[in-house]
Motif scaffolding. Structure first.
Motif, PDB file in Angstrom:
ATOM      1  N   ARG A   1     -29.868  -8.299 -39.857  1.00 49.84           N
ATOM      2  CA  ARG A   1     -29.233  -8.455 -41.168  1.00 49.84           C
ATOM      3  C   ARG A   1     -30.062  -9.352 -42.049  1.00 49.84           C
ATOM      4  O   ARG A   1     -30.389 -10.457 -41.687  1.00 49.84           O
ATOM      5  N   SER A   2     -30.345  -8.883 -43.180  1.00 56.13           N
ATOM      6  CA  SER A   2     -31.115  -9.704 -44.100  1.00 56.13           C
ATOM      7  C   SER A   2     -30.305 -10.009 -45.354  1.00 56.13           C
ATOM      8  O   SER A   2     -30.857 -10.277 -46.395  1.00 56.13           O
ATOM      9  N   GLY A   3     -28.998  -9.971 -45.195  1.00 57.37           N
ATOM     10  CA  GLY A   3     -28.132 -10.230 -46.332  1.00 57.37           C
ATOM     11  C   GLY A   3     -28.078 -11.704 -46.668  1.00 57.37           C
ATOM     12  O   GLY A   3     -28.528 -12.567 -45.929  1.00 57.37           O
ATOM     13  N   LYS A   4     -27.502 -12.016 -47.797  1.00 56.40           N
ATOM     14  CA  LYS A   4     -27.415 -13.407 -48.233  1.00 56.40           C
ATOM     15  C   LYS A   4     -26.376 -14.187 -47.457  1.00 56.40           C
ATOM     16  O   LYS A   4     -26.537 -15.364 -47.218  1.00 56.40           O
ATOM     17  N   ASN A   5     -25.284 -13.542 -47.070  1.00 53.71           N
ATOM     18  CA  ASN A   5     -24.263 -14.268 -46.311  1.00 53.71           C
ATOM     19  C   ASN A   5     -24.633 -14.219 -44.827  1.00 53.71           C
ATOM     20  O   ASN A   5     -24.918 -13.181 -44.275  1.00 53.71           O
ATOM     21  N   GLY A   6     -24.635 -15.419 -44.193  1.00 52.23           N
ATOM     22  CA  GLY A   6     -25.052 -15.524 -42.799  1.00 52.23           C
ATOM     23  C   GLY A   6     -23.974 -15.024 -41.856  1.00 52.23           C
ATOM     24  O   GLY A   6     -22.908 -14.599 -42.259  1.00 52.23           O
ATOM     25  N   GLY A   7     -24.271 -15.107 -40.592  1.00 49.61           N
ATOM     26  CA  GLY A   7     -23.312 -14.681 -39.593  1.00 49.61           C
ATOM     27  C   GLY A   7     -23.973 -13.793 -38.566  1.00 49.61           C
ATOM     28  O   GLY A   7     -25.139 -13.422 -38.668  1.00 49.61           O
ATOM     29  N   PHE A   8     -23.206 -13.434 -37.548  1.00 49.65           N
ATOM     30  CA  PHE A   8     -23.710 -12.592 -36.478  1.00 49.65           C
ATOM     31  C   PHE A   8     -23.380 -11.133 -36.754  1.00 49.65           C
ATOM     32  O   PHE A   8     -22.330 -10.813 -37.297  1.00 49.65           O
ATOM     33  N   THR A   9     -24.273 -10.281 -36.327  1.00 44.60           N
ATOM     34  CA  THR A   9     -23.962  -8.858 -36.366  1.00 44.60           C
ATOM     35  C   THR A   9     -23.173  -8.509 -35.117  1.00 44.60           C
ATOM     36  O   THR A   9     -23.064  -9.308 -34.184  1.00 44.60           O
ATOM     37  N   TYR A  10     -22.646  -7.346 -35.093  1.00 46.91           N
ATOM     38  CA  TYR A  10     -21.851  -6.893 -33.954  1.00 46.91           C
ATOM     39  C   TYR A  10     -22.714  -6.824 -32.698  1.00 46.91           C
ATOM     40  O   TYR A  10     -22.286  -7.225 -31.617  1.00 46.91           O
ATOM     41  N   ILE A  11     -23.946  -6.398 -32.796  1.00 47.48           N
ATOM     42  CA  ILE A  11     -24.846  -6.292 -31.643  1.00 47.48           C
ATOM     43  C   ILE A  11     -25.207  -7.681 -31.119  1.00 47.48           C
ATOM     44  O   ILE A  11     -25.265  -7.906 -29.908  1.00 47.48           O
ATOM     45  N   GLU A  12     -25.444  -8.626 -31.998  1.00 46.51           N
ATOM     46  CA  GLU A  12     -25.749  -9.999 -31.563  1.00 46.51           C
ATOM     47  C   GLU A  12     -24.569 -10.606 -30.829  1.00 46.51           C
ATOM     48  O   GLU A  12     -24.734 -11.270 -29.799  1.00 46.51           O
ATOM     49  N   ALA A  13     -23.375 -10.407 -31.333  1.00 42.15           N
ATOM     50  CA  ALA A  13     -22.182 -10.930 -30.672  1.00 42.15           C
ATOM     51  C   ALA A  13     -21.989 -10.282 -29.312  1.00 42.15           C
ATOM     52  O   ALA A  13     -21.640 -10.962 -28.332  1.00 42.15           O
ATOM     53  N   LEU A  14     -22.222  -8.966 -29.207  1.00 43.49           N
ATOM     54  CA  LEU A  14     -22.112  -8.273 -27.932  1.00 43.49           C
ATOM     55  C   LEU A  14     -23.138  -8.791 -26.931  1.00 43.49           C
ATOM     56  O   LEU A  14     -22.834  -8.976 -25.751  1.00 43.49           O
ATOM     57  N   ALA A  15     -24.356  -9.044 -27.387  1.00 43.37           N
ATOM     58  CA  ALA A  15     -25.408  -9.567 -26.505  1.00 43.37           C
ATOM     59  C   ALA A  15     -25.035 -10.967 -26.007  1.00 43.37           C
ATOM     60  O   ALA A  15     -25.191 -11.277 -24.820  1.00 43.37           O
ATOM     61  N   ALA A  16     -24.531 -11.813 -26.883  1.00 36.82           N
ATOM     62  CA  ALA A  16     -24.141 -13.169 -26.487  1.00 36.82           C
ATOM     63  C   ALA A  16     -22.987 -13.130 -25.491  1.00 36.82           C
ATOM     64  O   ALA A  16     -22.980 -13.872 -24.495  1.00 36.82           O
ATOM     65  N   LEU A  17     -22.022 -12.282 -25.713  1.00 41.10           N
ATOM     66  CA  LEU A  17     -20.894 -12.171 -24.789  1.00 41.10           C
ATOM     67  C   LEU A  17     -21.312 -11.615 -23.433  1.00 41.10           C
ATOM     68  O   LEU A  17     -20.812 -12.037 -22.402  1.00 41.10           O
ATOM     69  N   SER A  18     -22.247 -10.685 -23.417  1.00 40.38           N
ATOM     70  CA  SER A  18     -22.697 -10.127 -22.138  1.00 40.38           C
ATOM     71  C   SER A  18     -23.484 -11.167 -21.338  1.00 40.38           C
ATOM     72  O   SER A  18     -23.361 -11.251 -20.115  1.00 40.38           O
ATOM     73  N   VAL A  19     -24.278 -11.982 -22.006  1.00 42.48           N
ATOM     74  CA  VAL A  19     -25.003 -13.062 -21.319  1.00 42.48           C
ATOM     75  C   VAL A  19     -24.015 -14.083 -20.764  1.00 42.48           C
ATOM     76  O   VAL A  19     -24.128 -14.541 -19.614  1.00 42.48           O
ATOM     77  N   ALA A  20     -23.009 -14.449 -21.537  1.00 37.87           N
ATOM     78  CA  ALA A  20     -21.992 -15.402 -21.075  1.00 37.87           C
ATOM     79  C   ALA A  20     -21.225 -14.829 -19.890  1.00 37.87           C
ATOM     80  O   ALA A  20     -20.936 -15.545 -18.915  1.00 37.87           O
ATOM     81  N   ALA A  21     -20.888 -13.552 -19.929  1.00 42.59           N
ATOM     82  CA  ALA A  21     -20.175 -12.918 -18.817  1.00 42.59           C
ATOM     83  C   ALA A  21     -21.034 -12.895 -17.564  1.00 42.59           C
ATOM     84  O   ALA A  21     -20.533 -13.113 -16.444  1.00 42.59           O
ATOM     85  N   LEU A  22     -22.318 -12.662 -17.699  1.00 45.86           N
ATOM     86  CA  LEU A  22     -23.235 -12.664 -16.560  1.00 45.86           C
ATOM     87  C   LEU A  22     -23.310 -14.050 -15.923  1.00 45.86           C
ATOM     88  O   LEU A  22     -23.262 -14.184 -14.691  1.00 45.86           O
ATOM     89  N   ILE A  23     -23.411 -15.076 -16.739  1.00 44.85           N
ATOM     90  CA  ILE A  23     -23.464 -16.456 -16.226  1.00 44.85           C
ATOM     91  C   ILE A  23     -22.158 -16.809 -15.523  1.00 44.85           C
ATOM     92  O   ILE A  23     -22.157 -17.384 -14.433  1.00 44.85           O
ATOM     93  N   MET A  24     -21.028 -16.452 -16.135  1.00 42.28           N
ATOM     94  CA  MET A  24     -19.729 -16.776 -15.525  1.00 42.28           C
ATOM     95  C   MET A  24     -19.503 -16.011 -14.231  1.00 42.28           C
ATOM     96  O   MET A  24     -18.856 -16.527 -13.316  1.00 42.28           O
ATOM     97  N   SER A  25     -20.034 -14.818 -14.110  1.00 47.05           N
ATOM     98  CA  SER A  25     -19.854 -14.069 -12.869  1.00 47.05           C
ATOM     99  C   SER A  25     -20.700 -14.654 -11.736  1.00 47.05           C
ATOM    100  O   SER A  25     -20.375 -14.491 -10.563  1.00 47.05           O
ATOM    101  N   ALA A  26     -21.786 -15.336 -12.051  1.00 52.79           N
ATOM    102  CA  ALA A  26     -22.634 -15.949 -11.025  1.00 52.79           C
ATOM    103  C   ALA A  26     -22.146 -17.328 -10.606  1.00 52.79           C
ATOM    104  O   ALA A  26     -22.545 -17.838  -9.555  1.00 52.79           O
TER     105      ALA A  26
END
Length: 147
Positions: free
Chosen positions: A11-36
């Protein structure tokens, strides 16, 4: 087409924030860490506790260094402390309660070892034998110092 995909992913828009794909990637990494985590915790619980008496090691290094720096070893008149003398100072070790304390020139003290059961000094004329034993029995050593 490529420009549209790039705008969707980065996203190169003026308003910041996460895209849906970035949020999904962060949640999948967190789920992987919590499962270990349960496996890691159970592994560390099965390890035996390694105990080592670092105070005893410190005492051995300290009294050896003091002995090597000094030129005269003597037992006090009461027989309860061992003294190492040179031209500048006198360092003495004695037992007080369940600990070994070190004094320099008869003033002050530093505790160098806790949990001491026996602190026996024997003067045999040419040498001084010091036997130190801890309460738990992990440390039982005899030192021989030439006079």
């Amino acid at each position: 087409m490529i420009k549209t995909i790039r705008n969707f992913v980065c996203r190169s828009g003026k308003n910041g924030g996460f895209t849906y794909i970035e949020a999904l990637a962060a949640l999948s990494v967190a789920a992987l860490i919590m499962s270990a985590m349960p496996a890691a915790i159970s592994y560390f619980e099965t390890l035996d506790e390694y105990t080592h008496d670092f105070e005893a090691d410190f005492f051995v290094l300290d009294i050896t260094d003091v002995y090597n720096e000094n030129n005269k070893t003597a037992v006090s008149s009461t027989g309860f402390s061992i003294n190492f003398e040179n031209d500048k100072r006198t360092v003495s070790y004695r037992k007080s309660g369940d600990r070994i304390i070190r004094s320099v020139d008869g003033s002050g003290f530093v505790t160098v070892m806790f949990g001491v059961e026996n602190f026996n000094i024997k003067d045999s004329g040419k040498e001084v034998n010091l036997t130190v034993e801890t309460e738990n029995g992990d440390f039982n050593e005899t030192f021989t110092f030439k006079k």
